[in-house]
Write a protein that holds these residues in place. Structure first.
Motif, PDB file in Angstrom:
ATOM      1  N   UNK A   8       0.825  -1.199   0.000  1.00  0.00           N
ATOM      2  CA  UNK A   8       0.000   0.000   0.000  1.00  0.00           C
ATOM      3  C   UNK A   8       0.865   1.256   0.000  1.00  0.00           C
ATOM      4  N   UNK A   9       1.925   1.259   0.814  1.00  0.00           N
ATOM      5  CA  UNK A   9       2.843   2.406   0.858  1.00  0.00           C
ATOM      6  C   UNK A   9       3.526   2.631  -0.490  1.00  0.00           C
ATOM      7  N   UNK A  10       3.967   1.557  -1.131  1.00  0.00           N
ATOM      8  CA  UNK A  10       4.646   1.674  -2.421  1.00  0.00           C
ATOM      9  C   UNK A  10       3.701   2.222  -3.489  1.00  0.00           C
ATOM     10  N   UNK A  11       2.475   1.736  -3.497  1.00  0.00           N
ATOM     11  CA  UNK A  11       1.495   2.226  -4.465  1.00  0.00           C
ATOM     12  C   UNK A  11       1.126   3.682  -4.181  1.00  0.00           C
ATOM     13  N   UNK A  12       1.029   4.031  -2.916  1.00  0.00           N
ATOM     14  CA  UNK A  12       0.732   5.415  -2.541  1.00  0.00           C
ATOM     15  C   UNK A  12       1.829   6.354  -3.020  1.00  0.00           C
ATOM     16  N   UNK A  13       3.074   5.920  -2.914  1.00  0.00           N
ATOM     17  CA  UNK A  13       4.195   6.743  -3.408  1.00  0.00           C
ATOM     18  C   UNK A  13       4.055   7.004  -4.907  1.00  0.00           C
ATOM     19  N   UNK A  14       3.738   5.960  -5.648  1.00  0.00           N
ATOM     20  CA  UNK A  14       3.556   6.114  -7.105  1.00  0.00           C
ATOM     21  C   UNK A  14       2.413   7.077  -7.404  1.00  0.00           C
ATOM     22  N   UNK A  15       1.322   6.941  -6.682  1.00  0.00           N
ATOM     23  CA  UNK A  15       0.173   7.818  -6.910  1.00  0.00           C
ATOM     24  C   UNK A  15       0.483   9.263  -6.536  1.00  0.00           C
ATOM     25  N   UNK A  16       1.229   9.471  -5.461  1.00  0.00           N
ATOM     26  CA  UNK A  16       1.605  10.837  -5.080  1.00  0.00           C
ATOM     27  C   UNK A  16       2.470  11.484  -6.162  1.00  0.00           C
ATOM     28  N   UNK A  17       3.349  10.690  -6.748  1.00  0.00           N
ATOM     29  CA  UNK A  17       4.187  11.199  -7.835  1.00  0.00           C
ATOM     30  C   UNK A  17       3.321  11.589  -9.031  1.00  0.00           C
ATOM     31  N   UNK A  18       2.376  10.744  -9.388  1.00  0.00           N
ATOM     32  CA  UNK A  18       1.462  11.051 -10.492  1.00  0.00           C
ATOM     33  C   UNK A  18       0.595  12.260 -10.154  1.00  0.00           C
ATOM     34  N   UNK A  19       0.202  12.374  -8.909  1.00  0.00           N
ATOM     35  CA  UNK A  19      -0.612  13.502  -8.461  1.00  0.00           C
ATOM     36  C   UNK A  19       0.154  14.817  -8.636  1.00  0.00           C
ATOM     37  N   UNK A  20       1.438  14.801  -8.301  1.00  0.00           N
ATOM     38  CA  UNK A  20       2.260  16.009  -8.441  1.00  0.00           C
ATOM     39  C   UNK A  20       2.456  16.392  -9.901  1.00  0.00           C
ATOM     40  N   UNK A  21       2.403  15.415 -10.785  1.00  0.00           N
ATOM     41  CA  UNK A  21       2.596  15.665 -12.215  1.00  0.00           C
ATOM     42  C   UNK A  21       1.293  15.960 -12.950  1.00  0.00           C
ATOM     43  N   UNK A  22       0.158  15.773 -12.271  1.00  0.00           N
ATOM     44  CA  UNK A  22      -1.147  15.934 -12.914  1.00  0.00           C
ATOM     45  C   UNK A  22      -1.345  17.367 -13.385  1.00  0.00           C
ATOM     46  N   UNK A  23      -1.910  17.482 -14.588  1.00  0.00           N
ATOM     47  CA  UNK A  23      -2.145  18.813 -15.137  1.00  0.00           C
ATOM     48  C   UNK A  23      -3.629  19.141 -15.286  1.00  0.00           C
ATOM     49  N   UNK A  24      -4.494  18.274 -14.758  1.00  0.00           N
ATOM     50  CA  UNK A  24      -5.917  18.604 -14.782  1.00  0.00           C
ATOM     51  C   UNK A  24      -6.609  18.096 -13.516  1.00  0.00           C
ATOM     52  N   UNK A  25      -7.769  18.680 -13.251  1.00  0.00           N
ATOM     53  CA  UNK A  25      -8.503  18.359 -12.034  1.00  0.00           C
ATOM     54  C   UNK A  25      -8.976  16.920 -11.964  1.00  0.00           C
ATOM     55  N   UNK A  26      -9.334  16.356 -13.118  1.00  0.00           N
ATOM     56  CA  UNK A  26      -9.791  14.967 -13.115  1.00  0.00           C
ATOM     57  C   UNK A  26      -8.692  14.033 -12.645  1.00  0.00           C
ATOM     58  N   UNK A  27      -7.497  14.216 -13.153  1.00  0.00           N
ATOM     59  CA  UNK A  27      -6.378  13.351 -12.757  1.00  0.00           C
ATOM     60  C   UNK A  27      -6.079  13.499 -11.267  1.00  0.00           C
ATOM     61  N   UNK A  28      -6.171  14.712 -10.761  1.00  0.00           N
ATOM     62  CA  UNK A  28      -5.979  14.932  -9.326  1.00  0.00           C
ATOM     63  C   UNK A  28      -7.041  14.186  -8.521  1.00  0.00           C
ATOM     64  N   UNK A  29      -8.286  14.236  -8.989  1.00  0.00           N
ATOM     65  CA  UNK A  29      -9.372  13.530  -8.317  1.00  0.00           C
ATOM     66  C   UNK A  29      -9.123  12.030  -8.301  1.00  0.00           C
ATOM     67  N   UNK A  30      -8.726  11.467  -9.436  1.00  0.00           N
ATOM     68  CA  UNK A  30      -8.501  10.021  -9.529  1.00  0.00           C
ATOM     69  C   UNK A  30      -7.377   9.577  -8.590  1.00  0.00           C
ATOM     70  N   UNK A  31      -6.313  10.342  -8.558  1.00  0.00           N
ATOM     71  CA  UNK A  31      -5.205  10.016  -7.650  1.00  0.00           C
ATOM     72  C   UNK A  31      -5.661  10.105  -6.193  1.00  0.00           C
ATOM     73  N   UNK A  32      -6.348  11.185  -5.863  1.00  0.00           N
ATOM     74  CA  UNK A  32      -6.809  11.380  -4.489  1.00  0.00           C
ATOM     75  C   UNK A  32      -7.791  10.291  -4.074  1.00  0.00           C
TER      76      UNK A  32
END
Length: 86
Positions: A8-32
């Motif tokens: 879970x921690x490893x997957x959360x790290x990947x998602x946080x990285x994708x969240x920081x790179x997200x350029x639209x609100x939908x992607x931020x929502x999906x990561x969150x």
């Protein structure tokens, strides 16, 4: 063997990285959305990355249906899940 908490921690790290790179609100929502669910399920006892992924995907699909998430958003969230678990 990796514990569910470690997976879970490893997957959360990947998602946080994708969240920081997200350029639209939908992607931020999906990561969150995924990060929130991972946080809720990270304390489940178990071992194995594949076992955690299968368990979490089942829980994710049930939660998406129960919360009435639109088909478009469900597809995007499940697609993001597949992306981080490969």
């Amino acid at each position: 063997m990796i514990t569910f908490a470690e997976r879970s921690d490893a997957l959360s790290e990947q998602l946080r990285e994708l969240e920081h790179q997200a350029d639209d609100g939908d992607q931020l929502f999906y990561c969150a959305y995924l990060l929130g669910l991972l946080g809720l399920h990270s304390a489940i006892e178990g071992e194995g990355a594949e076992e955690f992924d299968a368990y979490f995907e089942t829980e994710l699909k049930a939660t998406l249906a129960a919360e009435g998430v639109t088909d478009k958003d469900q597809d995007a969230i499940l697609g993001l899940w597949k992306q981080v678990t490969q």
